[in-house]
Design a protein around this motif. Structure first.
Motif, PDB file in Angstrom:
ATOM      1  N   SER A 166       0.689  -1.475  -0.129  1.00 49.95           N
ATOM      2  CA  SER A 166      -0.027   0.245   0.305  1.00 49.95           C
ATOM      3  C   SER A 166       0.775   1.585   0.136  1.00 49.95           C
ATOM      4  CB  SER A 166      -0.865  -0.032   0.986  1.00 49.95           C
ATOM      5  OG  SER A 166      -0.044   0.096   2.464  1.00 49.95           O
ATOM      6  N   PRO A 167       0.401   2.159  -0.629  1.00 47.62           N
ATOM      7  CA  PRO A 167       0.828   3.834  -0.926  1.00 47.62           C
ATOM      8  C   PRO A 167       1.226   3.814   1.056  1.00 47.62           C
ATOM      9  CG  PRO A 167      -1.233   3.963  -1.981  1.00 47.62           C
ATOM     10  CD  PRO A 167      -1.437   2.320  -0.783  1.00 47.62           C
ATOM     11  N   GLU A 168       0.587   3.795   1.893  1.00 49.49           N
ATOM     12  CA  GLU A 168       1.171   3.750   3.698  1.00 49.49           C
ATOM     13  C   GLU A 168       2.464   2.898   3.910  1.00 49.49           C
ATOM     14  OE1 GLU A 168      -1.820   2.806   2.665  1.00 49.49           O
ATOM     15  OE2 GLU A 168      -2.498   4.785   2.681  1.00 49.49           O
ATOM     16  N   GLU A 169       2.161   1.628   2.817  1.00 51.48           N
ATOM     17  CA  GLU A 169       3.697   0.600   3.562  1.00 51.48           C
ATOM     18  C   GLU A 169       4.923   1.488   2.774  1.00 51.48           C
ATOM     19  OE1 GLU A 169       1.425  -4.049   4.314  1.00 51.48           O
ATOM     20  OE2 GLU A 169       1.158  -2.793   2.375  1.00 51.48           O
ATOM     21  N   LEU A 170       4.819   2.000   1.459  1.00 49.80           N
ATOM     22  CA  LEU A 170       5.912   2.131   0.939  1.00 49.80           C
ATOM     23  C   LEU A 170       6.503   3.545   1.679  1.00 49.80           C
ATOM     24  CD1 LEU A 170       4.452   2.149  -2.881  1.00 49.80           C
ATOM     25  CD2 LEU A 170       6.434   0.609  -1.820  1.00 49.80           C
ATOM     26  N   GLN A 171       5.841   3.915   1.788  1.00 46.80           N
ATOM     27  CA  GLN A 171       6.029   5.556   3.524  1.00 46.80           C
ATOM     28  C   GLN A 171       6.657   5.065   4.262  1.00 46.80           C
ATOM     29  OE1 GLN A 171       2.408   8.043   4.171  1.00 46.80           O
ATOM     30  NE2 GLN A 171       4.221   9.345   4.869  1.00 46.80           N
ATOM     31  N   GLU A 172       6.337   4.125   5.232  1.00 46.14           N
ATOM     32  CA  GLU A 172       6.965   3.633   5.719  1.00 46.14           C
ATOM     33  C   GLU A 172       7.830   3.035   5.805  1.00 46.14           C
ATOM     34  OE1 GLU A 172       6.354   0.132   9.381  1.00 46.14           O
ATOM     35  OE2 GLU A 172       4.363   0.444   8.234  1.00 46.14           O
ATOM     36  N   GLU A 218      10.258   3.479   3.094  1.00 46.32           N
ATOM     37  CA  GLU A 218      11.117   5.123   2.904  1.00 46.32           C
ATOM     38  C   GLU A 218      11.181   5.879   4.006  1.00 46.32           C
ATOM     39  OE1 GLU A 218      12.575   4.864   0.006  1.00 46.32           O
ATOM     40  OE2 GLU A 218      11.423   3.813  -0.804  1.00 46.32           O
ATOM     41  N   ARG A 270      11.922  -3.679  -0.628  1.00 43.54           N
ATOM     42  CA  ARG A 270      11.139  -3.408  -1.058  1.00 43.54           C
ATOM     43  C   ARG A 270      11.328  -4.428  -1.652  1.00 43.54           C
ATOM     44  NH1 ARG A 270      12.104   1.721  -1.802  1.00 43.54           N
ATOM     45  NH2 ARG A 270      14.000   1.405  -3.002  1.00 43.54           N
ATOM     46  N   HIS A 308       7.671  -7.091  -1.477  1.00 42.80           N
ATOM     47  CA  HIS A 308       6.816  -6.966  -2.567  1.00 42.80           C
ATOM     48  C   HIS A 308       7.294  -8.791  -2.847  1.00 42.80           C
ATOM     49  CE1 HIS A 308       5.792  -3.754  -4.287  1.00 42.80           C
ATOM     50  NE2 HIS A 308       6.574  -3.636  -3.634  1.00 42.80           N
TER      51      HIS A 308
END
Length: 124
Positions: A3-9, A11, A24, A28
């Motif tokens: 999710s975008p939130e997980e990618l933000q977490e 990063e 990452r 995935h």
């Protein structure tokens, strides 16, 4: 898919860029294996199940070289997830992003820690 939130977490970690990239890919890979198995917990799907899933994906199956490389990489991801899960006392598919971040941070800390000083020689 993350999710975008997980990618933000992911990063937002203080990990170096290359280690965040590896994390990452690992995340995935975990999501892909969870999708192949059709569950979010338990053991990893067998290699034959991963191969059958890959063969059913038109973009993967269209390129035999890519399919072979994909299966090889998924094998590496599965082995690494199994090791991380064993250390965490969990099933591989039950891992989540927080578990992977915790593992990656611990690995980075171990690499950055200065080596222990050699013991003093015995007297005499």
């Amino acid at each position: 898919m993350l999710s975008p939130e997980e990618l933000q977490e992911l990063e937002a970690t203080l990990l170096p860029t290359l280690e965040r990239h590896h994390l990452r890919l690992l995340a995935h890979g975990l999501r892909t294996l969870q999708a192949i198995a059709g569950r979010q917990a338990g053991a990893l799907p067998p290699d034959a199940e991963v191969a059958a899933w890959a063969a059913a994906q038109p973009l993967i199956a269209a390129d035999a070289g890519f399919e072979d490389a994909f299966l090889t990489q998924m094998g590496h991801v599965a082995a690494q997830l199994a090791a991380i899960a064993a250390d965490a006392g969990r099933d591989p598919l039950a891992l989540d992003l927080a578990d992977l971040i915790h593992w990656a941070t611990g690995e980075a800390d171990r690499r950055l820690r200065p080596p222990a000083a050699p013991p003093d020689p015995p007297p005499g």
